[in-house]
Design a protein around this motif. Structure first.
Motif, mmCIF file in Angstrom:
data_model
loop_
_atom_site.group_PDB
_atom_site.id
_atom_site.type_symbol
_atom_site.label_atom_id
_atom_site.label_comp_id
_atom_site.label_asym_id
_atom_site.label_seq_id
_atom_site.Cartn_x
_atom_site.Cartn_y
_atom_site.Cartn_z
ATOM 1 N N GLU A 25 -5.200 7.361 -1.836
ATOM 2 C CA GLU A 25 -6.599 7.168 -2.192
ATOM 3 C C GLU A 25 -6.952 5.692 -2.040
ATOM 4 N N LEU A 26 -8.238 5.406 -1.866
ATOM 5 C CA LEU A 26 -8.709 4.056 -1.588
ATOM 6 C C LEU A 26 -8.235 3.046 -2.640
ATOM 7 N N PHE A 27 -8.339 3.400 -3.918
ATOM 8 C CA PHE A 27 -7.912 2.472 -4.971
ATOM 9 C C PHE A 27 -6.434 2.120 -4.818
ATOM 10 N N VAL A 28 -5.607 3.091 -4.526
ATOM 11 C CA VAL A 28 -4.165 2.858 -4.381
ATOM 12 C C VAL A 28 -3.894 1.948 -3.181
ATOM 13 N N LYS A 29 -4.575 2.197 -2.071
ATOM 14 C CA LYS A 29 -4.386 1.351 -0.890
ATOM 15 C C LYS A 29 -4.743 -0.100 -1.209
ATOM 16 N N LYS A 30 -5.882 -0.285 -1.852
ATOM 17 C CA LYS A 30 -6.322 -1.645 -2.186
ATOM 18 C C LYS A 30 -5.411 -2.287 -3.221
ATOM 19 N N ALA A 31 -4.944 -1.492 -4.178
ATOM 20 C CA ALA A 31 -4.065 -2.020 -5.217
ATOM 21 C C ALA A 31 -2.711 -2.440 -4.641
ATOM 22 N N ILE A 32 -2.185 -1.656 -3.714
ATOM 23 C CA ILE A 32 -0.926 -2.027 -3.062
ATOM 24 C C ILE A 32 -1.125 -3.326 -2.273
ATOM 25 N N GLY A 33 -2.270 -3.451 -1.623
ATOM 26 C CA GLY A 33 -2.588 -4.701 -0.928
ATOM 27 C C GLY A 33 -2.668 -5.871 -1.889
ATOM 28 N N ALA A 34 -3.284 -5.656 -3.044
ATOM 29 C CA ALA A 34 -3.369 -6.704 -4.065
ATOM 30 C C ALA A 34 -1.976 -7.075 -4.564
ATOM 31 N N PHE A 35 -1.129 -6.076 -4.753
ATOM 32 C CA PHE A 35 0.242 -6.328 -5.200
ATOM 33 C C PHE A 35 0.953 -7.277 -4.237
#
Length: 144
Positions: A87-97
């Motif tokens: 999901e979009l939030f997970v993709k962005k959160a992994i990028g933030a990580f």
């Protein structure tokens, strides 16, 4: 620093929500815990972290791409989908990580978003690679 994986993981654990307020749920919510745990597992694995850094530094392959491909089957299991669609939030959160790891913990100085073409699995189109600390300038391709 003799134990880089421990240093990196402790810094991320302590400061992720400070740098990435919008993604604090990624770290604390049980819904996202499997993804967070997989990210933490990656930074605690000295050999994997060195490969992620090597791919980033020498080949400009974003850490997110190396990470996702390395754990492809794990993400199939976590998502319950053969295509491991995130999901979009997970993709962005992994990028933030990974941004946290490279920019704020390892001290990388710049970044560039590039196409990663993960269209069959994960459905990630772009990700960021980071300029190593000794490369305080833009990539040579941008200097010409």
């Amino acid at each position: 620093m003799t134990n880089i994986p421990n240093y990196v993981s402790s810094q991320v654990e302590l400061h992720f929500a400070d740098y990435y307020h919008h993604f604090k749920e990624f770290q604390i919510s049980p819904t996202y815990r499997p993804y967070w745990d997989k990210c933490m597992e990656a930074v605690q694995d000295r050999e994997l972290l060195s490969h992620i850094m090597f791919c980033n530094d020498l080949f400009h392959i974003p850490p997110v791409k190396t990470f996702l491909l390395y754990y492809e089957q794990d993400f199939v299991s976590i998502t319950g989908r053969e295509d491991a669609a995130l999901e979009l939030f997970v993709k962005k959160a992994i990028g933030a990580f990974w941004g946290m790891v490279f920019k704020f913990v390892l001290g990388y100085q710049g970044q560039e978003s590039v196409s990663v073409s993960l269209n069959q699995k994960f459905f990630v189109r772009t990700a960021t690679w980071f300029f190593p600390p000794s490369e305080n300038t833009a990539p040579k391709s941008e200097q010409q």
